[in-house]
Write a protein that holds these residues in place. Sequence first.
Motif, PDB file in Angstrom:
ATOM      1  N   PHE A   7       0.818  -1.207   0.000  1.00  0.00           N
ATOM      2  CA  PHE A   7       0.000   0.000   0.000  1.00  0.00           C
ATOM      3  C   PHE A   7       0.852   1.258   0.000  1.00  0.00           C
ATOM      4  O   PHE A   7       0.461   2.282  -0.550  1.00  0.00           O
ATOM      5  CB  PHE A   7      -0.976  -0.013   1.176  1.00  0.00           C
ATOM      6  CG  PHE A   7      -2.162  -0.870   0.899  1.00  0.00           C
ATOM      7  CD1 PHE A   7      -3.035  -0.526  -0.123  1.00  0.00           C
ATOM      8  CD2 PHE A   7      -2.395  -2.022   1.600  1.00  0.00           C
ATOM      9  CE1 PHE A   7      -4.120  -1.320  -0.411  1.00  0.00           C
ATOM     10  CE2 PHE A   7      -3.478  -2.827   1.312  1.00  0.00           C
ATOM     11  CZ  PHE A   7      -4.337  -2.469   0.309  1.00  0.00           C
ATOM     12  N   LYS A  24      -5.444   1.580   5.394  1.00  0.00           N
ATOM     13  CA  LYS A  24      -5.479   0.192   4.933  1.00  0.00           C
ATOM     14  C   LYS A  24      -5.049  -0.760   6.033  1.00  0.00           C
ATOM     15  O   LYS A  24      -5.630  -1.827   6.199  1.00  0.00           O
ATOM     16  CB  LYS A  24      -4.562   0.009   3.721  1.00  0.00           C
ATOM     17  CG  LYS A  24      -4.841   0.928   2.587  1.00  0.00           C
ATOM     18  CD  LYS A  24      -6.182   0.628   1.970  1.00  0.00           C
ATOM     19  CE  LYS A  24      -6.483   1.705   0.967  1.00  0.00           C
ATOM     20  NZ  LYS A  24      -7.777   1.562   0.356  1.00  0.00           N
ATOM     21  N   CYS A  48      -7.307  -3.663  -2.879  1.00  0.00           N
ATOM     22  CA  CYS A  48      -8.451  -4.317  -2.242  1.00  0.00           C
ATOM     23  C   CYS A  48      -9.618  -4.253  -3.211  1.00  0.00           C
ATOM     24  O   CYS A  48      -9.879  -3.217  -3.821  1.00  0.00           O
ATOM     25  CB  CYS A  48      -8.804  -3.613  -0.934  1.00  0.00           C
ATOM     26  SG  CYS A  48     -10.302  -4.270  -0.177  1.00  0.00           S
TER      27      CYS A  48
END
Lengths: 601, 90
Positions: free
Chosen positions: A289, A435, A331
């Motif tokens: 991320f 996240k 995601c």
Amino acid sequence: MTIAFAGNPNCGKTTLFNAYTGASLKVANWPGVTVEKKEGTCTYKGERHTLVDLPGTYSLSSYTMEEKLTRQFLLSGGADVIIDVADASCLTRNLYLTMQLTELGIPVVLALNMMDILKKRGAKLDVRRLSEKLGIPVVPLSARRREGLDILLDTALEAAKSKTTPTAPQFAQMEAQEQFAWIEATVAACLTDNRPRAFTDRIDNALLHPFWGLLIFFAIMAVVFLLTFTLGDLAKIPLEAALDQLYSAVGRGLDAIHTAPWLSSLITDGILAGVGGILTFLPNIVLLFFALAFLEDSGYMARVAYIMDGIMGSLGMSGRAFIPMLLGFGCTVPAIMASRALESRRDRLRVMLVTPFMSCSARLPVYILIAGAFFGKFAPLAAFSMYVIGLLTAILIARCTKSLHKKEKQPPLLLELPDYKAPAMRTVVLYVWEKVRDYLTRAGTTIFLASIVLWVLLNFGPGGFVTSMEDSFAAWIGRGAAFLLTPCGLGMWQIAVALIAGIAAKEVVVSSLAVLFGIENISSVAGSTALRASLAAYGFGAANAYALMVFVLLYIPCAAALATIRSESKSWLWTAGAAVMQIGVAWILSAVAYRIGCLFI
Amino acid sequence: MIKKETSNSKKDLIKKMTLLDCKTGETLSVSEIRLEEALQYRLQILGIVPGSQVHVLHKKRRGAMVIRSRGARYALGAGAAKGITGVKAL
């Protein structure tokens, strides 16, 4: 007082809003991040104010959802004052909305954001003159550096209290061409030296090159995933050691207080093995991320839509549809939600259909575990191949569905490309933290519950508490499903149970395997050796392992993703169809992978 | 549908071209935009209207391009570029 923030997409509205409210709404350097209005509060000089972040719009007409929302909110008298946030480095276009806002009869203050970028470019803006021409207060600031924030709030509250409505020219009565001529003349009178942005142009020459651009894009993605694996694995070692300490400490503690064997089994074999196994993948998730946030905030992500437009076009989709697909590497749930930004429903539905095949971060732990256990030094390659297979499957499905609704023409690409900038640490950290929090929340809720449910199913059978898992409810269910998975080389009841449990969340496949085979700290070297040994006892080898990875890649991403498909498509039929297709594709391709694997291994 | 050209101005007859015909580095003075309504409107609010200038920064073989208009940069699909006509600006 209620203060509304309006402005063009990607002008820094949300950054400004977050700076005032301390909220952590997602900010990205590509347009269309805020699709709903968000509210927050801030206390300033002893008074409480309500702040409303409106979605980014270019105008106040009612063509798009965002425009309708903004317009309705402002016209219904929801705001005492509007702060119109404009990107000072692209003033002409931003002022179109400003002029429309000044006609609503509500006080307007123009916040000129990104003044630091303007200064760096050597341009000079006569703020007082601009204010005179527009008939509204103008405040220069930099939301990113948090400069000029107090002055803006003071000015806005002042305007709200005195109810000074703008004194702008009658803009609505002009023709579009006249309106822009007026704006351009105004900007020309106030702004000196609007040099083209040579820096961004120079980088674009390489990154947007028809051939090299595509190559660079794939190289960047490859580097991102390589870093995710290698650096992540390094960071994992101390984390595993700490967890090991915890396991033995908890074990000793439970023995010391003479806990009932079943409770101690639930805590160590169920919860700790399940949740703990997931936690060790945190370094990999953070790195992935971090890289995605870096690409987004630098302004590169929007370019990807242009780079991929040719390939997407041949699949009958706009290049813009690639952004949700790319987010799918992070995601699936937000990726499916991002499909909202696409204009045609047909594009939206097809993106929803193919995005789940993009390998999301929840699948990463499965690859790392299985590939690590069975493929040794080729593990990163085996895991990377999952991303390629996912992408190719998505393309294949897109191709197959191209002929649906042949008559409806695909809308052409139209997307703003922001200037490149050094990613702001604050934004990147905020993005990664969001996240990580999601991941930890999932570990604490869904995976925690799934681990307990699984433990119960594994330790109880028709006759009550069982001593051998072979007699448990889970084994009974698993054996029912296992024969269906035999063609894929996955005909073991334990694997079937892990896959069914994985519908709750993909990481659960890992925690299930840990629980099923009673392996503590499954992601450690010892753990993966133990897993390989346990599986080998059933004749489960490398070909089976690869088939398992393919199946995990392609079948239903998670219950949350299905729920999102349902809420975005507003069709149960479509959702059910998508789920059936995902399982079907997973079954077929993992069977193919198994057969091919058997030939080589 | 074929629309008869009513204008017989010499300039129009000689140099009229679409944005899609422009090469990298060229600038088009837009005289007419004929596209599907929603798209035409989106271009309008970005200031891409008759009378404006559009500069082609990058172009791909299939016709997708990156343009500069009023100081901002946009990626534009071939389908949109086809509907924007004008004359080459020097």
